[in-house]
Design a protein around this motif. Structure first.
Motif, PDB file in Angstrom:
ATOM      1  N   SER A  41       0.833  -1.188   0.000  1.00 54.25           N
ATOM      2  CA  SER A  41       0.000   0.000   0.000  1.00 54.25           C
ATOM      3  C   SER A  41       0.874   1.245   0.000  1.00 54.25           C
ATOM      4  CB  SER A  41      -0.902   0.010   1.232  1.00 54.25           C
ATOM      5  OG  SER A  41      -1.576   1.242   1.330  1.00 54.25           O
ATOM      6  N   THR A  42       0.357   2.283  -0.614  1.00 57.28           N
ATOM      7  CA  THR A  42       1.031   3.568  -0.463  1.00 57.28           C
ATOM      8  C   THR A  42       0.620   4.148   0.881  1.00 57.28           C
ATOM      9  OG1 THR A  42      -0.779   4.497  -1.740  1.00 57.28           O
ATOM     10  CG2 THR A  42       1.283   4.161  -2.890  1.00 57.28           C
ATOM     11  N   PHE A  67       5.554   4.131   1.525  1.00 59.94           N
ATOM     12  CA  PHE A  67       5.106   2.923   0.906  1.00 59.94           C
ATOM     13  C   PHE A  67       5.313   1.798   1.915  1.00 59.94           C
ATOM     14  CE2 PHE A  67       6.520  -0.844  -1.362  1.00 59.94           C
ATOM     15  CZ  PHE A  67       5.437  -1.051  -2.183  1.00 59.94           C
ATOM     16  N   GLU A  80       9.958   8.680   3.099  1.00 61.04           N
ATOM     17  CA  GLU A  80      10.946   9.696   2.718  1.00 61.04           C
ATOM     18  C   GLU A  80      11.480  10.412   3.942  1.00 61.04           C
ATOM     19  OE1 GLU A  80       9.686  12.319  -0.329  1.00 61.04           O
ATOM     20  OE2 GLU A  80       9.613  10.684  -1.795  1.00 61.04           O
TER      21      GLU A  80
ATOM     22  N   ALA B 219      -1.640   2.367  -9.508  1.00 56.00           N
ATOM     23  CA  ALA B 219      -1.522   3.575  -8.686  1.00 56.00           C
ATOM     24  C   ALA B 219      -0.236   3.536  -7.859  1.00 56.00           C
ATOM     25  CB  ALA B 219      -2.738   3.716  -7.779  1.00 56.00           C
ATOM     26  N   ILE B 220       0.070   2.376  -7.312  1.00 56.54           N
ATOM     27  CA  ILE B 220       1.291   2.260  -6.523  1.00 56.54           C
ATOM     28  C   ILE B 220       2.515   2.495  -7.396  1.00 56.54           C
ATOM     29  CG2 ILE B 220       2.729   0.659  -5.199  1.00 56.54           C
ATOM     30  CD1 ILE B 220       0.260  -0.603  -4.093  1.00 56.54           C
ATOM     31  N   ASP B 223       3.101   6.023  -8.226  1.00 55.30           N
ATOM     32  CA  ASP B 223       3.634   6.754  -7.082  1.00 55.30           C
ATOM     33  C   ASP B 223       5.117   6.432  -6.895  1.00 55.30           C
ATOM     34  OD1 ASP B 223       3.248   8.310  -4.597  1.00 55.30           O
ATOM     35  OD2 ASP B 223       3.792   6.394  -3.669  1.00 55.30           O
ATOM     36  N   LEU B 224       5.447   5.177  -7.163  1.00 50.36           N
ATOM     37  CA  LEU B 224       6.818   4.737  -6.879  1.00 50.36           C
ATOM     38  C   LEU B 224       7.836   5.146  -7.935  1.00 50.36           C
ATOM     39  CD1 LEU B 224       6.571   1.192  -5.297  1.00 50.36           C
ATOM     40  CD2 LEU B 224       6.878   3.399  -4.217  1.00 50.36           C
ATOM     41  N   ARG B 227       9.494   8.448  -7.371  1.00 50.90           N
ATOM     42  CA  ARG B 227      10.258   8.329  -6.144  1.00 50.90           C
ATOM     43  C   ARG B 227      11.545   7.538  -6.379  1.00 50.90           C
ATOM     44  NH1 ARG B 227       6.549   6.938  -1.509  1.00 50.90           N
ATOM     45  NH2 ARG B 227       5.856   8.984  -2.132  1.00 50.90           N
TER      46      ARG B 227
END
Lengths: 83, 292
Positions: A41-42, A67, A80, B219-220, B223-224, B227
């Motif tokens: 999951s985020t 994450f 982060e 979606a993950i 996001d990753l 990053r």
């Protein structure tokens, strides 16, 4: 016991065995106990709650941008920022 | 005796230079330990993120809907070379080695008819590359002391690079930095960051079990991926910081040793000259006394 790791780009903040961790997921908080099903999951900016044992009050760590991954080795939170 | 005096001054000046290089070596050694620890402390995060991205990317087939950061733009006409060096010299061949690798790549790409754009992090890399590729440099940043650079700065550079990618400024981005192997060896390295070069997935434990995703795999991954680029950049800067100090330490150690050799040689020369002067003086006195 649940093996829990909290990692930031700067360092490995935590690596220990705990009872339960409550993670602030993007779609809502979720608690992770030992034997949790594989899960990814985020994480939204929020507070991570670490329960060393069932009865104690939780230790809290503020995390930003991250994450979480649960697999058979335990829970890994990549953040982060953590303080 | 003019030469005697000149030699003495020369020895004194070399001695003070040696003092400086010795101090710089000691400072580098102290900084090196910290930089090395920092570089090593950052590795778990980067490695874990890499495996997660790799296993996710394998699941989300690189169809037309997937992120351009993963699939690329479908072309490889315009290349962006992100060259990470430091702002300070006096570190042996550290900066030159990275810049040389980047320059060779730029020449290769130009020969193939590709367009090359250069993004420099660090003043020294810019100085070397500007000689030949002044017009290709699209942006330069000066990070200052590499050891003090935090993740926030790396993130800002990464966001800037991603924004340029999304604006269609380039198709492929490659990062150049120096990999810290040991105090004595630092390898200049190039690494493709956009589109993401995926490592070969090795027996992943998550692959066998059914993994639940929240909100969704796509979606993950979305996001990753940005990053991940920030992390790769940050890791490169960390590696650079350790490499710089390692390189500086070796360079200053050599300089100190050379200064020592020079002092030894000059001292011998000085002593010979002094003895010669004494001998001539004695000869003059004796022959003067005999003449009386």
């Amino acid at each position: 016991m649940l093996h829990f790791e909290l990692v930031t780009p700067e360092r490995l903040v935590r690596s220990e065995d705990v009872h339960m961790v409550v993670v602030p997921g993007t779609a809502g908080d979720f608690g992770v106990l030992e034997g949790h099903a594989p899960f990814m999951s985020t994480v939204r900016d929020g507070v991570l709650e670490i329960y060393k044992s069932g009865a104690t009050t939780p230790e809290t760590i503020r995390i930003e941008g991250g994450f979480a991954e649960v697999n058979d080795r335990g829970l890994t939170v990549l953040a982060e920022k953590a303080e | 005796m003019a030469t005697l005096k000149a030699l003495k001054i020369r020895i004194g000046s070399v001695k003070s230079t040696q003092k400086i290089t010795k101090a710089m070596k000691m400072v580098a050694a102290a900084k090196l330990r910290r930089a090395q620890e920092a570089a090593e402390a950052g590795r778990p995060y980067a490695e874990r993120l890499e495996t997660v991205v790799a296993s996710l990317a394998a699941k989300v087939a690189s169809g037309p809907g997937s992120s351009p950061l993963l699939a690329g733009t479908g072309k490889d006409q315009v290349h962006l070379l992100v060259v990470a060096t430091s702002d300070k010299g006096l570190a042996g061949a550290f900066n030159t080695n990275i810049a040389r690798l980047a320059r060779r790549r730029a020449q290769e790409l130009t020969a193939q008819g590709k367009t090359v754009k250069i993004y420099t992090i660090g003043r020294k890399g810019r100085a070397v590359l500007a000689r030949q590729f002044r017009d290709n440099i699209v942006h330069s940043v000066e990070p200052g002391d590499l050891g003090k650079l935090g993740f926030a700065e790396a993130r800002a550079y990464a966001d800037d690079i991603i924004a340029r990618y999304q604006a269609g400024e380039f198709d492929v981005a490659t990062l150049f930095y120096s990999h810290f192997k040991s105090v004595l060896t630092q390898d200049p390295t190039e690494q493709q960051i956009i589109p993401v070069a995926l490592p070969v997935t090795k027996g992943d434990t998550a692959g066998s079990a059914v993994v639940e995703y929240e909100p969704s795999e796509e979606a993950i991954l979305d996001d990753l991926l940005p990053r991940n680029i920030a992390i790769q950049l940050y890791r490169a800067i960390r590696e650079n910081a350790a490499s710089e100090q390692g390189s500086k330490m070796t360079a200053m150690d050599n300089a100190t040793r050379n200064a020592g050799d020079l002092i030894k040689r000059l001292s011998i020369q000085y002593n010979r000259a002094r003895q010669a002067a004494i001998t001539t003086e004695l000869v003059e006195i004796i022959s003067g006394a005999e003449a009386l």
